[in-house]
Design an enzyme around this catalytic site. Structure first.
Site, PDB file in Angstrom:
ATOM      1  CE  LYS A 160      -0.947   2.514   2.951  1.00  0.00           C
ATOM      2  NZ  LYS A 160      -0.406   3.809   3.539  1.00  0.00           N
ATOM      3  CB  THR A 189       3.147   4.438   5.889  1.00  0.00           C
ATOM      4  OG1 THR A 189       3.408   5.389   6.904  1.00  0.00           O
ATOM      5  CG2 THR A 189       3.994   3.208   6.086  1.00  0.00           C
ATOM      6  CD  GLU A 245      -3.247  12.188  -2.379  1.00  0.00           C
ATOM      7  OE1 GLU A 245      -2.977  13.372  -2.173  1.00  0.00           O
ATOM      8  OE2 GLU A 245      -3.699  11.436  -1.497  1.00  0.00           O
ATOM      9  CB  THR A 305      -3.005  19.970  11.230  1.00  0.00           C
ATOM     10  OG1 THR A 305      -1.879  19.990  10.380  1.00  0.00           O
ATOM     11  CG2 THR A 305      -2.579  19.636  12.633  1.00  0.00           C
TER      12      THR A 305
END
Lengths: 405, 405
Positions: free
Chosen positions: A183, A194, A277, A405
């Site tokens: 992934k 990650t 992305e 955030t």
């Protein structure tokens, strides 16, 4: 570059025997998508792990380091939606607890379970949800392709499509199988996506050969792709072998295993970049003529990481100056008067000098290529390396500038 | 971040005596803007140069290296609009010819003239236009502020505004002056916008002290800013001193000179970043507690270069995970359990753990700041460093994806 979800990279899997798989939904992700992935080995198996080089690493990374390589591994438990990173001693305890829950279900020592996490960092795991997911996964285990794919789905975060690949090979007169999943959206997603991966095989390996082989495989595949060079706190690749210790083969057999597993891993690594992305174009940087393979690697990586090269690829611009000058500042010594560059097979620079070429025609070739090929010669040495990367697009900036955030 | 052209960084210049300046238009640029800049020293002066570390470097860089440091320099000739890079022996001969033409006008040896170029790479200089520009500049020389600014204008390429700064200081009971100019749009423009700079002073220096001082000044200023880390083929900073050799001062005086020249150069370096194409926000990364200043520098540079950090700055996103993890993969050893981060003075991470903070409020502060301050502590060492960078915006990608070859 998106890939339809109904068309996995490999439609048919030759799964090695000895493993069961499950994906489940514990509720860690607000989206309600699967977030707990479990792989169980029916017998104690050999396990090796390669983890992030980031000094700021997550709790599960520490657990994997403590417990691998080993020859008595029984399971790998992974959660997505929360990275369990920057969570201190409590986070380490949570990772250990995840292993204990799996061990209780499987009937093994907690030490024989490895753990991985991916998702937002700086937040404690919602352990009730994680444990619910572990229980559900334990009930859903199976050894079919459907089960394997469910496990592969459950490790995803911002991935646009599932990433899996498999192969079989002959060694010592027998057929062995390799299946792998990973992934990651190229380490470019908000909060750092990650890269996690699992490779399972029935090819017999010792603890040491598993560890050595995995490191070699990772160095030539997952460590050769980058979208933005931001190394995550959680990156982990695990190799599991269910082969019998008594069947451990010759060095030649082992080389065949490494070669096949490298091919499988490279497929996955390229899918990582393709899922970056905002990525539209994919490119390969091949460097030859360096003083050593390490030098070639450093040069290829530097060219692949240059924002000016990446934006040129985006625009289909055969801007050789950006590529040659990136090789010039990479660090390793190059022989400028022997430097040459081809883009999509067209020579644009040779012996340290530009060559005449039809820029409009070459731009057309770049725009049509599924993977733009840049071939650099930097001298008369024997060092060579390849590196893969994606272009830099306005969408990358848009996605990553969002307030997250 | 643009600056109105009618408001130069410094409205009043204290020019050191002994130099004359001119800008002229030879026709190298299609735009018809000034493209030849000349600085002449009335007497032989001390000159030092610091040049690009890129192994692919332009012909004028080689000429500067061959001829500096020296104590008999009489002129610096610069053209913009063509970098004279990747042009082989013919390009080197062209650079030498530029010096010869200036020497004939000034009445000195060609060896006493330094040369710089900036612009597109891979094309021979249009020497008839260059020589026309040199002649016109020779006729336009003068020692007023107007002349200095004309010289500063003529080194620009994609710059949105002129970059100059000046200061005076006291040493050994005397007043000395420093004036400096530079160009560059943060190395992010199409075809790599080179960074060029000239610092002139009447502070007396020897060849060696000029060279040593310039390297120290550049290391703490121009080498501490980056937009995309793409080191140009032409980067050059020249220091000229018209002070009398008999007046060379004490080490303390020299330290005062370095300090003042560093302040002046830092102003210019920050203007380079502020002029980065597409840049909206500017940020400072301060690292303390590293094992050494070099370690702190590497960490600050890595944080400042991370696309994930740069996009977070763009979005006004107090995404501490991206910043702390960039410090973790920078290379130098950090003490994670002592790592701390403040953004705009707000502590968001301490002792390796996240702190609660009002994200919306902090985002507001980041968006309002003219220069977002990131303060990282990475351990208990005494090493510290600062680095300056700009955000990564969609406009950066748009500008650099345009077909430019």
């Amino acid at each position: 570059m998106s890939q339809p979800e109904q068309t996995p990279a490999e439609s048919s899997h030759e799964l090695p025997g000895g493993f069961r798989y499950a994906g489940a939904t514990g509720g860690i992700k607000a989206s309600g998508k699967p977030d707990v992935s479990l792989i169980v080995s029916d017998q104690p198996c050999v396990a090796a792990a390669v983890t992030t080089t980031n000094q700021v690493f997550a709790a599960p990374v520490q657990v994997c380091r403590d417990r691998s390589p080993r020859s008595t591994c029984r399971a790998v438990i992974t959660n997505s939606g929360n990275a369990n990173a920057c969570t201190g001693q409590e986070g380490y305890d949570d990772a250990v607890t995840m292993c204990e829950r799996v061990a209780a279900m499987v009937g093994c020592d907690a030490e024989d379970v490895l753990v991985m996490s991916t998702g937002v960092i700086g937040h404690r795991l919602p352990m009730a949800k994680v444990e619910k997911g572990i229980s559900l996964a334990g009930e859903a285990l199976g050894d079919s392709e459907r089960h394997f794919l469910a496990a592969a789905d459950a490790i995803c975060t911002t991935d646009q499509f599932r990433k899996n690949a498999s192969a079989s090979f002959q060694a010592g007169g027998k057929t062995y199988r390799i299946a792998a999943m990973c992934k990651g959206a190229g380490m470019i997603a908000p909060n750092m996506a990650t890269m996690l991966g699992v490779i399972v095989t029935d090819f017999p390996l010792t603890e040491q050969s598993a560890q050595t082989s995995l490191r070699r495989i990772v160095e030539r595949t997952f460590n050769r792709v980058s979208v933005d060079g931001h190394t995550s706190t959680n990156d982990t690749v695990v190799l599991l072998s269910s082969g019998q210790a008594s069947d451990v083969g010759s060095d030649a057999d082992n080389a065949t295993f490494i070669e096949t597993a490298t091919d499988v891993s490279l497929k996955l690594a390229k899918l990582l970049v393709a899922d970056g992305e905002g990525a539209v174009r994919f490119f390969e940087v091949a460097v030859d003529g360096a003083a050593s393979d390490v030098d070639a690697f450093e040069i290829a990586k530097c060219v692949a990481a240059s924002p000016l090269v990446k934006t040129a690829i985006q625009g289909g611009d055969p801007n050789w100056g950006r590529i040659v000058s990136a090789a010039g500042y990479a660090g390793p010594k190059i022989e400028v008067e022997k430097t040459a560059l081809s883009i999509e097979g067209s020579s644009v620079f040779r012996d340290g000098r530009p060559l005449p070429f039809d820029a409009a025609e070459l731009s057309g070739l770049m725009k049509a290529a599924s993977e733009v090929k840049l071939q650099l010669v930097v001298g008369s040495g024997s060092g060579s390396a390849k590196y893969w990367s994606s272009d830099l697009t306005e969408d990358y900036v848009r996605f990553n500038s969002l307030y997250t955030t």
